[in-house]
Design a protein around this motif. Structure first.
Motif, PDB file in Angstrom:
ATOM      1  N   THR A  31       8.695   8.734   2.142  1.00 35.78           N
ATOM      2  CA  THR A  31       7.920   9.315   3.238  1.00 35.78           C
ATOM      3  C   THR A  31       8.101   8.458   4.486  1.00 35.78           C
ATOM      4  O   THR A  31       7.798   7.258   4.452  1.00 35.78           O
ATOM      5  CB  THR A  31       6.425   9.381   2.885  1.00 35.78           C
ATOM      6  OG1 THR A  31       6.243  10.175   1.713  1.00 35.78           O
ATOM      7  CG2 THR A  31       5.624   9.989   4.039  1.00 35.78           C
ATOM      8  N   PRO A  32       8.591   9.028   5.592  1.00 30.99           N
ATOM      9  CA  PRO A  32       8.708   8.236   6.820  1.00 30.99           C
ATOM     10  C   PRO A  32       7.335   7.850   7.355  1.00 30.99           C
ATOM     11  O   PRO A  32       6.352   8.552   7.128  1.00 30.99           O
ATOM     12  CB  PRO A  32       9.446   9.173   7.782  1.00 30.99           C
ATOM     13  CG  PRO A  32       9.218  10.546   7.247  1.00 30.99           C
ATOM     14  CD  PRO A  32       9.063  10.416   5.758  1.00 30.99           C
ATOM     15  N   ALA A  33       7.282   6.725   8.031  1.00 26.88           N
ATOM     16  CA  ALA A  33       6.004   6.232   8.566  1.00 26.88           C
ATOM     17  C   ALA A  33       6.269   5.390   9.808  1.00 26.88           C
ATOM     18  O   ALA A  33       7.375   4.863  10.011  1.00 26.88           O
ATOM     19  CB  ALA A  33       5.268   5.400   7.521  1.00 26.88           C
ATOM     20  N   TYR A  34       5.247   5.279  10.641  1.00 27.36           N
ATOM     21  CA  TYR A  34       5.305   4.361  11.770  1.00 27.36           C
ATOM     22  C   TYR A  34       5.313   2.922  11.244  1.00 27.36           C
ATOM     23  O   TYR A  34       4.712   2.623  10.212  1.00 27.36           O
ATOM     24  CB  TYR A  34       4.088   4.548  12.672  1.00 27.36           C
ATOM     25  CG  TYR A  34       4.127   5.782  13.545  1.00 27.36           C
ATOM     26  CD1 TYR A  34       4.846   5.798  14.733  1.00 27.36           C
ATOM     27  CD2 TYR A  34       3.422   6.931  13.189  1.00 27.36           C
ATOM     28  CE1 TYR A  34       4.878   6.920  15.546  1.00 27.36           C
ATOM     29  CE2 TYR A  34       3.444   8.062  13.985  1.00 27.36           C
ATOM     30  CZ  TYR A  34       4.178   8.056  15.165  1.00 27.36           C
ATOM     31  OH  TYR A  34       4.197   9.173  15.968  1.00 27.36           O
ATOM     32  N   ALA A  35       5.981   2.037  11.980  1.00 24.72           N
ATOM     33  CA  ALA A  35       5.934   0.618  11.636  1.00 24.72           C
ATOM     34  C   ALA A  35       4.498   0.129  11.792  1.00 24.72           C
ATOM     35  O   ALA A  35       3.818   0.460  12.764  1.00 24.72           O
ATOM     36  CB  ALA A  35       6.869  -0.177  12.542  1.00 24.72           C
ATOM     37  N   PRO A  36       3.990  -0.642  10.821  1.00 27.27           N
ATOM     38  CA  PRO A  36       2.601  -1.115  10.907  1.00 27.27           C
ATOM     39  C   PRO A  36       2.391  -2.047  12.089  1.00 27.27           C
ATOM     40  O   PRO A  36       3.210  -2.940  12.346  1.00 27.27           O
ATOM     41  CB  PRO A  36       2.395  -1.844   9.577  1.00 27.27           C
ATOM     42  CG  PRO A  36       3.774  -2.195   9.109  1.00 27.27           C
ATOM     43  CD  PRO A  36       4.674  -1.118   9.615  1.00 27.27           C
ATOM     44  N   TRP A  69       0.831  -1.207   0.000  1.00 29.58           N
ATOM     45  CA  TRP A  69       0.000   0.000   0.000  1.00 29.58           C
ATOM     46  C   TRP A  69       0.862   1.252   0.000  1.00 29.58           C
ATOM     47  O   TRP A  69       0.645   2.180  -0.792  1.00 29.58           O
ATOM     48  CB  TRP A  69      -0.905  -0.004   1.240  1.00 29.58           C
ATOM     49  CG  TRP A  69      -1.530   1.331   1.511  1.00 29.58           C
ATOM     50  CD1 TRP A  69      -2.622   1.874   0.903  1.00 29.58           C
ATOM     51  CD2 TRP A  69      -1.070   2.320   2.460  1.00 29.58           C
ATOM     52  NE1 TRP A  69      -2.878   3.139   1.404  1.00 29.58           N
ATOM     53  CE2 TRP A  69      -1.946   3.424   2.359  1.00 29.58           C
ATOM     54  CE3 TRP A  69      -0.023   2.367   3.376  1.00 29.58           C
ATOM     55  CZ2 TRP A  69      -1.787   4.569   3.158  1.00 29.58           C
ATOM     56  CZ3 TRP A  69       0.139   3.500   4.151  1.00 29.58           C
ATOM     57  CH2 TRP A  69      -0.743   4.592   4.033  1.00 29.58           C
ATOM     58  N   HIS A  70       1.865   1.283   0.882  1.00 32.22           N
ATOM     59  CA  HIS A  70       2.711   2.469   1.003  1.00 32.22           C
ATOM     60  C   HIS A  70       3.513   2.697  -0.266  1.00 32.22           C
ATOM     61  O   HIS A  70       3.624   3.845  -0.743  1.00 32.22           O
ATOM     62  CB  HIS A  70       3.641   2.304   2.210  1.00 32.22           C
ATOM     63  CG  HIS A  70       4.302   3.569   2.633  1.00 32.22           C
ATOM     64  ND1 HIS A  70       5.642   3.667   2.904  1.00 32.22           N
ATOM     65  CD2 HIS A  70       3.796   4.813   2.827  1.00 32.22           C
ATOM     66  CE1 HIS A  70       5.932   4.906   3.256  1.00 32.22           C
ATOM     67  NE2 HIS A  70       4.836   5.620   3.209  1.00 32.22           N
ATOM     68  N   SER A  71       4.057   1.641  -0.857  1.00 37.05           N
ATOM     69  CA  SER A  71       4.838   1.781  -2.084  1.00 37.05           C
ATOM     70  C   SER A  71       3.985   2.303  -3.231  1.00 37.05           C
ATOM     71  O   SER A  71       4.421   3.155  -4.008  1.00 37.05           O
ATOM     72  CB  SER A  71       5.465   0.442  -2.469  1.00 37.05           C
ATOM     73  OG  SER A  71       6.413   0.034  -1.505  1.00 37.05           O
ATOM     74  N   ALA A  72       2.749   1.786  -3.337  1.00 32.51           N
ATOM     75  CA  ALA A  72       1.857   2.245  -4.401  1.00 32.51           C
ATOM     76  C   ALA A  72       1.521   3.722  -4.229  1.00 32.51           C
ATOM     77  O   ALA A  72       1.463   4.474  -5.209  1.00 32.51           O
ATOM     78  CB  ALA A  72       0.587   1.401  -4.412  1.00 32.51           C
ATOM     79  N   ASN A 123      -3.083   2.297  10.358  1.00 33.57           N
ATOM     80  CA  ASN A 123      -1.770   2.126   9.741  1.00 33.57           C
ATOM     81  C   ASN A 123      -1.744   2.750   8.350  1.00 33.57           C
ATOM     82  O   ASN A 123      -0.669   3.076   7.835  1.00 33.57           O
ATOM     83  CB  ASN A 123      -1.426   0.639   9.628  1.00 33.57           C
ATOM     84  CG  ASN A 123      -1.233  -0.013  10.976  1.00 33.57           C
ATOM     85  OD1 ASN A 123      -0.250   0.243  11.676  1.00 33.57           O
ATOM     86  ND2 ASN A 123      -2.186  -0.860  11.367  1.00 33.57           N
ATOM     87  N   ARG A 124      -2.912   2.902   7.754  1.00 29.24           N
ATOM     88  CA  ARG A 124      -2.997   3.467   6.409  1.00 29.24           C
ATOM     89  C   ARG A 124      -3.476   4.917   6.416  1.00 29.24           C
ATOM     90  O   ARG A 124      -3.980   5.420   5.409  1.00 29.24           O
ATOM     91  CB  ARG A 124      -3.882   2.586   5.528  1.00 29.24           C
ATOM     92  CG  ARG A 124      -3.339   1.159   5.464  1.00 29.24           C
ATOM     93  CD  ARG A 124      -3.945   0.322   4.385  1.00 29.24           C
ATOM     94  NE  ARG A 124      -3.404  -1.039   4.428  1.00 29.24           N
ATOM     95  CZ  ARG A 124      -3.483  -1.912   3.437  1.00 29.24           C
ATOM     96  NH1 ARG A 124      -4.103  -1.556   2.316  1.00 29.24           N
ATOM     97  NH2 ARG A 124      -2.971  -3.112   3.552  1.00 29.24           N
TER      98      ARG A 124
END
Length: 273
Positions: free
Chosen positions: A130-135, A18-21, A231-232
């Motif tokens: 883009t930085p993100a929290y670990a799912p 999801w994040h990569s897309a 998470n999304r």
């Protein structure tokens, strides 16, 4: 490896896809990072350094007057001279090709705009991730959709000062965090039957973008249940560029808890890796 481990691995992989897309769309050749300017059109024709022609907003819609040697491609057809784009609906866009660039012609907040998108824009070329929290599965909540009797128009602010957006809300999404129930006003999502919520929480302006966070929610099932996967929770384009007109959350969508999930403040805005 246990079944539980396999489930967790699959959960993380789904999130990574999801994040990569999402990153691919954002940083694509004509994505939001490729925008080089935001032009607010008026009745007086104006030329811009990053787009061909003289552009104006008329009662009959957006018009461009192209000089000799200038041309655009609109819906696969090459146009020269004067071209009428017609009246563009609110939140709709028409993309016109110009060499390697795309000239977006759109309406936002009742105003006709032009946003050139150039693959070689400085913002796009400098983008890394883009930085993100670990799912974490903890942030996936089962909620309930509470439909209104009829859709309600909701006016919200925008990332651009003085601009407003009006969305029809079909209802609210109810869920609990830490045993406390919360409700968020929802708008229609990208696909039929789906929902979208804009919100802020106690991470906003600290580890996540201050103005807004966006969350897509799948269609409710036959009993009104929905999956709320924080998470999304993603950034809207205004988290990266001042050339976006993103909506702000309704006042009631400000959660008094820290939702430490989803995308964080972009590096371009001072976020941390």
């Amino acid at each position: 490896m246990t079944v539980q481990d396999v489930d967790l691995v699959s959960f993380v992989r789904d999130w990574e896809r999801w994040h990569s897309a999402k990153e691919e769309v954002l940083s694509g050749p004509h994505g939001f990072l490729a925008i080089t300017s935001l032009r607010w059109l008026s009745a007086e024709p104006a030329r811009f350094e990053d787009a061909p022609g003289a552009w104006s907003s008329t009662p009959d819609g957006v018009v461009v007057e192209l000089d000799e040697g200038e041309e655009l491609t609109v819906e696969g057809v090459t146009v020269r001279g004067r071209h009428d784009f017609g009246v563009i609906a609110e939140r709709a866009s028409v993309n016109a090709g110009w060499d390697e660039a795309v000239i977006e012609v759109a309406k936002r907040g009742g105003h006709d705009i032009v946003r050139p998108r150039h693959p070689d824009s400085a913002l796009r070329k400098a983008f890394s991730y883009t930085p993100a929290y670990a799912p974490e599965p903890h942030w996936v909540r089962t909620g309930r959709f509470l439909p209104f009797g009829e859709p309600r128009p909701v006016t919200v602010g925008a990332a651009v000062e003085g601009l407003e957006h009006v969305y029809d809300s079909p209802g609210q999404v109810e869920f609990d965090l830490g045993g406390t129930p919360y409700r968020l006003t929802a708008f229609n999502g990208r696909t039929p039957g789906s929902l979208m919520v804009l919100f802020t929480d106690r991470t906003s302006g600290v580890t996540t973008y201050a103005a807004n966070r966006s969350l897509q929610i799948g269609p409710p099932d036959a009993e009104g249940r929905v999956t709320v996967d924080f998470n999304r929770a993603g950034n809207l384009p205004c988290a990266y560029t001042d050339l976006a007109t993103c909506p702000l959350p309704p006042a009631e969508n400000r959660l008094p808890v820290a939702v430490e999930a989803g995308e964080r403040i972009p590096l371009e805005r001072g976020g941390q890796p």
